[in-house]
Design an enzyme around this catalytic site. Structure first.
Site, PDB file in Angstrom:
ATOM      1  N   LYS A 126      27.775 -54.527  -3.098  1.00 37.29           N
ATOM      2  CA  LYS A 126      26.906 -55.258  -2.272  1.00 37.29           C
ATOM      3  C   LYS A 126      25.585 -55.840  -2.160  1.00 37.29           C
ATOM      4  CE  LYS A 126      25.175 -50.008  -0.639  1.00 37.29           C
ATOM      5  NZ  LYS A 126      23.657 -50.175  -1.407  1.00 37.29           N
ATOM      6  N   THR A 127      25.371 -55.078  -3.517  1.00 35.02           N
ATOM      7  CA  THR A 127      23.502 -55.391  -3.953  1.00 35.02           C
ATOM      8  C   THR A 127      23.967 -57.358  -3.997  1.00 35.02           C
ATOM      9  OG1 THR A 127      23.217 -53.147  -4.332  1.00 35.02           O
ATOM     10  CG2 THR A 127      21.852 -54.908  -5.684  1.00 35.02           C
ATOM     11  N   ASP A 147      19.131 -52.771   3.900  1.00 37.60           N
ATOM     12  CA  ASP A 147      20.471 -52.371   3.182  1.00 37.60           C
ATOM     13  C   ASP A 147      20.165 -50.366   2.941  1.00 37.60           C
ATOM     14  OD1 ASP A 147      21.728 -52.028   0.874  1.00 37.60           O
ATOM     15  OD2 ASP A 147      20.129 -51.438  -0.879  1.00 37.60           O
ATOM     16  N   GLU A 148      21.726 -50.495   2.659  1.00 38.88           N
ATOM     17  CA  GLU A 148      21.711 -49.122   3.528  1.00 38.88           C
ATOM     18  C   GLU A 148      21.041 -47.846   4.453  1.00 38.88           C
ATOM     19  OE1 GLU A 148      22.928 -47.072   0.790  1.00 38.88           O
ATOM     20  OE2 GLU A 148      21.966 -47.744  -1.307  1.00 38.88           O
ATOM     21  N   GLN A 156      28.388 -42.904   3.111  1.00 36.31           N
ATOM     22  CA  GLN A 156      27.361 -42.334   1.938  1.00 36.31           C
ATOM     23  C   GLN A 156      26.200 -42.140   3.036  1.00 36.31           C
ATOM     24  OE1 GLN A 156      27.028 -44.374  -1.373  1.00 36.31           O
ATOM     25  NE2 GLN A 156      28.496 -45.827  -0.969  1.00 36.31           N
ATOM     26  N   ARG A 191      29.645 -41.867  -7.806  1.00 40.50           N
ATOM     27  CA  ARG A 191      28.768 -42.040  -9.774  1.00 40.50           C
ATOM     28  C   ARG A 191      29.620 -42.310 -10.181  1.00 40.50           C
ATOM     29  NH1 ARG A 191      26.031 -44.573  -6.386  1.00 40.50           N
ATOM     30  NH2 ARG A 191      27.695 -44.062  -4.896  1.00 40.50           N
TER      31      ARG A 191
END
Length: 774
Positions: A33-34, A225-226, A256, A614
């Protein structure tokens, strides 16, 4: 530009090429996504959108810096500098500095961190003569913080009988008064806390339509973002700013969303489609980070949640090894297992320390891990412990610097007015506080007029106060023409801070001076970095802004080769080849405090999902049968989350116990008549080592639910080893050491070993748990 777009998969290209209108990107863990956000911003700029008209809001400053660097590589650093990019708090602090006068604040207002806020609340509670055991400052601050994030101002609080009743029911009927006093004192000190940065931005945009229009026209394209971690206050700001052009792109993953305890509202992402008309939805479902086993196991976990958006995360990566589950007798043994597994993996696979991360639910769990890593000589770094900027000596320097910028800052003033000692004691400070409250002026203003106000102070004390005011004033004059490094260097010397610390010749005292040195080094680096930013000059104000908004992860030295230890909350957005999730026990993870409702349990499950995703190559889940809590040893049972993973993705490293039976040490006849025939039918105890379950064998029915003592494979005692002087050995408890001398023979053979930690110890070899490693 086309070259960068062609490197994306089709699902990633679609949101990048979407120019106008509202859109949501539902991005699974590790789905790039980044990269999508970065290339989308660069693509907008290539279409002629001015960088000044793009606002990108990220979760950490570190993420913003990385994105800016990547965009610079595509479009050039000159244009990338003009982007408004950063965390909610840093971007809104920038807006508030420009518009502060409209709200009655100075543009150089201080930003209070949690420590400052709690200390101020503590002082208010004391002044109000309230019981600190009922009105616990940290709890009161948490309550005020949640009010602010829900846009409950002091006025709104006093207009809401239900809130007042709830506080009265919890035996805290005067919370509203404390809230009022806290807000007044912050305003008088020209200070905002972290929550104010959002609350005051909302106030600014809603009370001043011309200001809202100005920023709506500036931010024609907004990217968040997020988004699943935004709270109500952040959500309203984004809604207001994007309302005019509706070119809003939010990225997030409901799976998340793990910050409900901070006020994050998962409904912001779940309801995004209802908030805007004609929303385009894009899904990034291919995971590039983790092995197939990890992705599928994580899917089987999150599938148990009822509240979620539809998406199917998949990966084209290899299957990878199964997730390994290990049980230990105690938390100390759990730490030793983790340290020895890291040690073995490093040796066998030539891995760096920074390939490993240890994640835990609570900070307290780090101790056992630290002990075990130290014994093995494995360097590590704890994230989220006491941040560098929270250390006493650093905070003292920063408070002096805060006073230079804003002499009204009462918290900073009280902290340093008598450090180093100037004979301005607590009684004098109390008189100054009372006078400041009486005249509705700042304490510094009272000190400036000390001769005109009768505080019944002796001439000596008045002179000391005047000297202090003169010193701060002289710093302010210098600050107009000098940079941050010069100011800090000058202030630490002139105030006598360094001389004071030099009196303490202990290792701790020396470490404090080194920390101040490190602060000055950091300022030098900061000034160098500011040279790249248009319009920046490396001033003290710029540095203090940067420090106030820094998070612990932002201070990552980066190339340090250390094992990372952190809570799962801090691990969000990071990735590591090998991940250990420790303390997988009921009441620890899921936390005992987060199981009273389904939504709380679902949040804990999302937290586990974050932890597992992770890992790139290998994940370990470990738990202990007993653990010290509050100094008492208590029994634990394995976390329900282990059972929720589909068994085909797991491998149990813990031995089976089907052939174990206790051999009575007393004559059972004393308990009455016993049917001996039944005893004869019992299986004889095998002396063979227990079997270990591997991924090739079927998963036994709930093998982790049995809480019997562990039996371990028989290994040769150290007495039977061919041990000689000079050997390097590894001991289960004491870590690495060198054999210095040997004496005795057979069962009485002893060895003197010099351990790296703990010095020389004499061990009886028939009991010693040693491995020869060199």
């Amino acid at each position: 530009m086309q070259h960068h777009i062609s490197q994306l998969n089709e699902a990633q290209q679609q949101p990048v090429l979407h120019k106008d209108g509202p859109m949501i990107i539902i991005a699974g863990a590790g789905s790039g996504k980044t990269r999508v956000l970065t290339i989308r911003i660069a693509y907008l700029m290539s279409l002629g959108v001015d960088a000044f008209n793009i606002l990108a809001l990220t979760f950490t400053n570190k993420a913003a810096r990385e994105m800016k660097k990547r965009i610079s590589d595509i479009v050039g650093s000159t244009e990338a500098k003009n982007l408004w990019m950063g965390t909610f708090h840093s971007v809104f602090a920038r807006i508030l500095r420009a518009e502060a006068d409209k709200l009655g604040y100075p543009s150089n207002f201080t930003i209070y961190d949690t420590q400052d806020s709690v200390r101020l609340i503590s002082a208010i509670i004391k002044e109000m003569q309230l019981d600190k055991d009922i009105y616990k400052p940290k709890q009161v601050f948490g309550r005020i913080s949640s009010y602010k994030n829900s846009l409950i101002t002091v006025k709104a609080y006093f207009n809401d009988p239900e809130l007042q009743e709830a506080d009265a029911m919890s035996k805290k009927p005067r919370i509203g008064e404390i809230y009022q006093n806290y807000v007044d004192r912050c305003f008088k000190a020209g200070a905002m806390d972290f929550d104010d940065l959002l609350l005051k931005t909302n106030e600014l945009l809603n009370r001043f339509p011309d200001v809202l229009l100005k920023y709506q026209n500036r931010f024609k394209y907004i990217l968040v973002d997020e988004y699943q971690d935004t709270n109500h206050s952040q959500y309203l700001i984004v809604r207001a700013l994007s309302d005019r052009f509706q070119n809003i792109c939010v990225v997030g993953d409901d799976a998340q969303s793990i910050y409900a305890f901070r006020g994050a509202n998962i409904n912001n992402i779940l309801n995004f489609q209802k908030d805007y008309e004609g929303v385009k939805t894009y899904r990034l479902e291919q995971n590039y980070r983790s092995s197939k086993n990890i992705v599928e196991a994580a899917n089987s976990i999150i599938d148990k949640n009822k509240v979620k958006l539809d998406k199917i995360v998949w990966t084209a990566n290899d299957d990878g090894p199964p997730i390994k589950v290990h049980r230990s007798m105690t938390d100390g043994e759990e730490g030793r297992f983790v340290a020895s597994t890291i040690f073995e993996n490093k040796m066998q696979k030539q891995l760096m320390n920074n390939s490993f991360a240890i994640l835990y639910r609570t900070n307290a769990q780090s101790r056992a891990m630290e002990d075990a890593l130290r014994k093995r000589d494995i360097p590590y770094r704890i994230y989220g412990g006491l941040s560098f900027y929270q250390r006493k000596e650093i905070k003292d320097v920063l408070c002096y610097l805060r006073l230079v910028l804003n002499p009204k800052d009462e918290e900073a003033l009280v902290r340093v007015i008598n450090y180093p000692a100037r004979a301005i004691g607590n009684t004098t400070i109390e008189k100054l506080t009372i006078a400041a409250n009486h005249y509705k002026r700042s304490m510094f203003e009272v000190m400036q007029n000390i001769e005109k106000i009768d505080l019944k102070l002796n001439a000596g004390t008045k002179n000391k106060i005047t000297d202090f005011v003169t010193m701060i004033r002289s710093f302010q004059v210098l600050n107009e023409t000098h940079d941050a490094f010069f100011m800090a260097d000058h202030v630490t010397k002139k105030t006598g801070l360094v001389q004071e610390l030099k009196k303490d010749a202990t290792p701790e005292g020396i470490a404090r001076i080194e920390n101040i040195e490190e602060l000055l080094n950091g300022m030098k680096d900061f000034i160098e970095g500011q040279k790249e930013i248009d319009g920046a000059r490396g001033s003290l104000a710029e540095f203090m802004e940067d420090v106030a908004l820094a998070t612990d992860l932002d201070n990552d030295p980066g190339d340090d080769d250390r094992v990372a230890l952190m809570t799962i909350h801090l691990a969000k957005g990071l990735e590591f080849p090998y991940v250990f999730i420790v303390g997988m026990e009921e009441d620890l993870f899921p936390s005992a405090m987060s199981m009273s409702t389904r939504s709380e349990l679902e949040e804990e499950r999302r937290l586990f999902y974050v932890a597992l995703t992770r890992a790139e190559h290998q994940a370990y889940l470990t738990y202990a049968q007993s653990r010290y809590r509050w100094g008492k040893l208590s029994d634990s049972e394995p976390s329900r989350f282990i059972d929720e993973i589909d068994g085909q993705y797991l491998e149990y490293l813990t031995p089976e116990e089907s052939n174990y039976r206790y051999r009575p040490m007393i004559d059972i006849d004393i308990f009455g008549d016993v049917d001996k025939s039944k005893l004869r039918q019992a299986k004889p105890i095998s002396s063979a080592p227990p079997k270990y379950i591997t991924d090739n064998q079927p998963k036994p029915e709930s093998p982790i639910r049995r809480l019997k003592p562990l039996s371990s494979p028989k290994s040769p005692s150290a007495a039977e080893m061919d041990l000689s002087v000079g050997n390097i050995v590894m001991h289960e408890r004491f870590g690495k050491g060198e054999v210095v001398s040997l004496e005795g023979a057979g069962a009485d053979k002893k060895a003197e070993i010099r351990f790296d930690v703990g010095g020389i110890k004499k061990l009886l070899l028939r009991f010693a748990k040693l491995d020869i490693i060199g």
